[in-house]
Design an enzyme around this catalytic site. Structure first.
Site, PDB file in Angstrom:
ATOM      1  N   GLY A 184       0.822  -1.207   0.000  1.00  0.00           N
ATOM      2  CA  GLY A 184       0.000   0.000   0.000  1.00  0.00           C
ATOM      3  C   GLY A 184       0.853   1.253   0.000  1.00  0.00           C
ATOM      4  N   THR A 185       1.958   1.210   0.717  1.00  0.00           N
ATOM      5  CA  THR A 185       2.859   2.368   0.783  1.00  0.00           C
ATOM      6  C   THR A 185       3.400   2.718  -0.598  1.00  0.00           C
ATOM      7  OG1 THR A 185       3.474   1.796   3.047  1.00  0.00           O
ATOM      8  CG2 THR A 185       5.001   3.217   1.832  1.00  0.00           C
ATOM      9  N   ASN A 213      -7.322   4.569   9.361  1.00  0.00           N
ATOM     10  CA  ASN A 213      -6.865   3.310   9.945  1.00  0.00           C
ATOM     11  C   ASN A 213      -6.872   3.308  11.465  1.00  0.00           C
ATOM     12  OD1 ASN A 213      -4.791   5.206   8.909  1.00  0.00           O
ATOM     13  ND2 ASN A 213      -3.427   4.015  10.218  1.00  0.00           N
ATOM     14  N   GLN A 253      -7.673   0.554   4.072  1.00  0.00           N
ATOM     15  CA  GLN A 253      -8.523  -0.004   5.132  1.00  0.00           C
ATOM     16  C   GLN A 253      -9.948  -0.261   4.656  1.00  0.00           C
ATOM     17  OE1 GLN A 253      -7.803  -0.959   8.257  1.00  0.00           O
ATOM     18  NE2 GLN A 253      -5.665  -0.313   8.219  1.00  0.00           N
ATOM     19  N   SER A 259      -3.983  -2.649  -0.389  1.00  0.00           N
ATOM     20  CA  SER A 259      -2.882  -3.493   0.073  1.00  0.00           C
ATOM     21  C   SER A 259      -3.385  -4.875   0.442  1.00  0.00           C
ATOM     22  CB  SER A 259      -2.238  -2.847   1.308  1.00  0.00           C
ATOM     23  OG  SER A 259      -1.271  -3.720   1.859  1.00  0.00           O
ATOM     24  N   GLY A 260      -2.583  -5.897   0.144  1.00  0.00           N
ATOM     25  CA  GLY A 260      -2.999  -7.281   0.379  1.00  0.00           C
ATOM     26  C   GLY A 260      -3.165  -7.646   1.840  1.00  0.00           C
ATOM     27  N   HIS A 261      -2.205  -7.247   2.665  1.00  0.00           N
ATOM     28  CA  HIS A 261      -2.189  -7.796   4.027  1.00  0.00           C
ATOM     29  C   HIS A 261      -3.235  -7.201   4.959  1.00  0.00           C
ATOM     30  CE1 HIS A 261       0.136  -4.775   6.550  1.00  0.00           C
ATOM     31  NE2 HIS A 261       0.358  -4.303   5.352  1.00  0.00           N
ATOM     32  N   THR A 274      10.179  -8.225 -12.528  1.00  0.00           N
ATOM     33  CA  THR A 274       9.413  -9.452 -12.702  1.00  0.00           C
ATOM     34  C   THR A 274       8.378  -9.584 -11.583  1.00  0.00           C
ATOM     35  OG1 THR A 274      11.266 -10.484 -13.824  1.00  0.00           O
ATOM     36  CG2 THR A 274       9.595 -11.972 -12.920  1.00  0.00           C
ATOM     37  N   CYS A 321       5.034   5.457  23.084  1.00  0.00           N
ATOM     38  CA  CYS A 321       6.226   5.669  23.910  1.00  0.00           C
ATOM     39  C   CYS A 321       7.337   4.682  23.585  1.00  0.00           C
ATOM     40  CB  CYS A 321       5.872   5.560  25.372  1.00  0.00           C
ATOM     41  SG  CYS A 321       4.758   6.865  25.871  1.00  0.00           S
TER      42      CYS A 321
HETATM   43  C1  LIG Z   1      -1.516  -0.291   6.224  1.00  0.00           C
HETATM   44  C2  LIG Z   1      -1.851   0.971   5.545  1.00  0.00           C
HETATM   45  C3  LIG Z   1      -1.026   1.490   4.552  1.00  0.00           C
HETATM   46  C4  LIG Z   1       0.276   0.847   4.163  1.00  0.00           C
HETATM   47  O1  LIG Z   1       0.108  -0.360   3.514  1.00  0.00           O
HETATM   48  P1  LIG Z   1       1.354  -1.377   3.458  1.00  0.00           P
HETATM   49  O2  LIG Z   1       0.923  -2.449   2.535  1.00  0.00           O
HETATM   50  O3  LIG Z   1       1.571  -1.846   4.863  1.00  0.00           O
HETATM   51  O4  LIG Z   1       2.510  -0.606   2.948  1.00  0.00           O
HETATM   52  C5  LIG Z   1      -1.399   2.662   3.928  1.00  0.00           C
HETATM   53  N1  LIG Z   1      -2.536   3.292   4.267  1.00  0.00           N
HETATM   54  C6  LIG Z   1      -3.358   2.822   5.207  1.00  0.00           C
HETATM   55  C7  LIG Z   1      -4.619   3.551   5.513  1.00  0.00           C
HETATM   56  C8  LIG Z   1      -3.045   1.653   5.894  1.00  0.00           C
HETATM   57  O5  LIG Z   1      -3.856   1.198   6.840  1.00  0.00           O
END
Ligand SMILES: *Cc1c(COP(=O)(O)O)cnc(C)c1O
Length: 394
Positions: free
Chosen positions: A71-72, A151, A179, A199-201, A237, A325
């Site tokens: 996602g980044t 998020n 999200q 993003s996949g995860h 690739t 913290c």
């Molecule tokens: C997790 C998240 C990202 C980043 O996604 P990654 O796949 O971890 O790089 C970006 N934006 C939001 C709102 C997210 O929750």
């Protein structure tokens, strides 16, 4: 002790069906999709099937989907790629103060490279006000980027309306929907988005794969120079197994998005109502209904979020906090500060994010254990003991 995972906004567990779909690509199906013999054609077919699955999930066309590493990366590409492709027209970008760091830090980097960025404030619920977007538009504005859903506090932004405002002023609109995809219905064409990151995860695929939707005809710079992969816009690739996993997971997540959301929202509301009913001096962060179906975020007065996380961990519960913290920063979450929470209240925040693997029993276990943890921490808290509700220890 059975552990309970309630940090699905941080990452999700890969579903067994997703893993199963991926495994052949670590084994027999090892061809390079850019080659023309049968090994390659097999891989290519799987790649394009996954692309279609992502497209279908968000109402896009197949050739509007580009695979990325996360996602980044998608956020970086959308924002920098638009900025540089349209620099001749203008250098102004509008975003919000509560974006993910993937967006905020990208915008800050662009400020060092000749662009100006407006970071719009949000109201007490975390909503970006469309009239603020309107007021911030200039004839130099080339891009508006506002997240679909936050998020941390789960607030769902009025992105369709913001997209309309951007377009009325000739600017492009990007949304970080990491999200939101799989959590709420999304149709990029109907909603009028030019770009969308996912993003996949965050939707039960593995970490390290994402996608960017770029509307046909929208000019965005090449993301990574190299071969002709991803229609020449992102060389390298393809990460076949991960991409196939993303395709499978997103298809599963969007099969019945409304039914799925209803189920999660029921657990969410049980959790919110239970916390508010059993723990005094607690405030719900974000909006009560205009929020992600899996997000609970509360500020628990007079305690420190990280201490709470450690106690919850000892009780087998994984959660998150707006306090940071131990991560080397004394500043609480920029999102909680942006909705107007004082530092000490932001530090006592707790985020519980539900997922498809959570049960009603999980919610009840959290509701059983949390009040006792809060009570113990408050008993040790100088802040609580100075407050009216506190018992002065001798
Ligand atoms: C997790 C998240 C990202 C980043 O996604 P990654 O796949 O971890 O790089 C970006 N934006 C939001 C709102 C997210 O929750």
């Amino acid at each position: 002790m059975e552990r309970i995972y309630m940090d699905n906004a941080a990452t999700t567990r890969v579903k067994p069906e997703v893993l199963e779909a991926m495994l052949p690509f670590y084994g027999d199906v090892y061809g390079n999709p850019s080659t023309i013999y049968s090994f390659g054609r097999e891989a290519k077919a799987a790649l394009e099937r996954a692309r279609q699955q992502v497209a279908t999930a968000i109402g896009a066309d197949k050739d509007e989907i580009y695979f990325t590493s996360c996602g980044t990366e998608s956020d970086n590409w959308a924002i920098k790629g638009t900025a540089f492709a349209h620099a001749a027209k203008g250098n102004h970008i509008i975003t919000s103060a509560i974006e993910h760091h993937a967006v905020l830090h990208t915008c800050q980097w662009l400020e060092k490279h000749g662009f100006t960025v407006t970071y719009l404030p949000v109201d007490e619920f975390g909503f970006v006000r469309p009239q603020d977007v309107e007021a911030a538009m200039t004839d130099k504005t080339i891009l508006v980027t506002v997240m679909f859903a936050n998020n941390e506090i789960g607030t769902i932004e009025p992105v369709e309306e913001i997209a309309r405002i951007a377009h009325a002023h000739g600017a492009l609109f990007h949304t970080d929907a990491v999200q939101a995809v799989g959590a709420v219905p999304i149709d990029v064409h109907k909603m009028g988005f030019d770009m969308l990151s996912l993003s996949g995860h965050k939707l039960y695929a593995p970490k390290g794969v994402g996608a960017l939707y770029i509307k046909k005809g929208v000019r965005v710079d090449i993301n990574q120079q190299g071969g002709a992969q991803e229609r020449g816009k992102r060389g390298g690739t393809e990460n076949m197994a991960q991409i196939v996993g993303l395709g499978k997971a997103i298809a599963m997540a969007t099969e019945d998005v409304e039914g799925h959301a209803k189920k999660l929202a029921k657990l969410r509301d049980r959790l919110i109502d239970g916390i508010l009913a059993t723990i005094p001096d607690v405030k719900l962060n974000g909006h009560r209904t205009q929020r992600l179906p899996n997000n609970v975020n509360v500020s628990i007065r007079y305690i420190e979020g990280e201490a709470m996380l450690l106690r919850l961990d000892l009780a087998g519960i994984a959660a998150s906090s707006g306090s940071a913290c131990t991560s080397g920063s004394l500043d609480p979450s920029h999102v909680l500060l942006a909705i107007g929470l004082p530092h000490e209240v932001a530090h006592g925040s707790l985020r519980l994010t539900l997922g498809d693997f959570n049960t009603e029993q999980d919610v009840d276990t959290v509701l059983e254990k949390l009040p006792g943890i809060v009570e113990k921490l408050r008993a040790m808290s100088p802040l609580f003991n100075q407050s009216e509700g506190g018992v002065t220890l001798v």
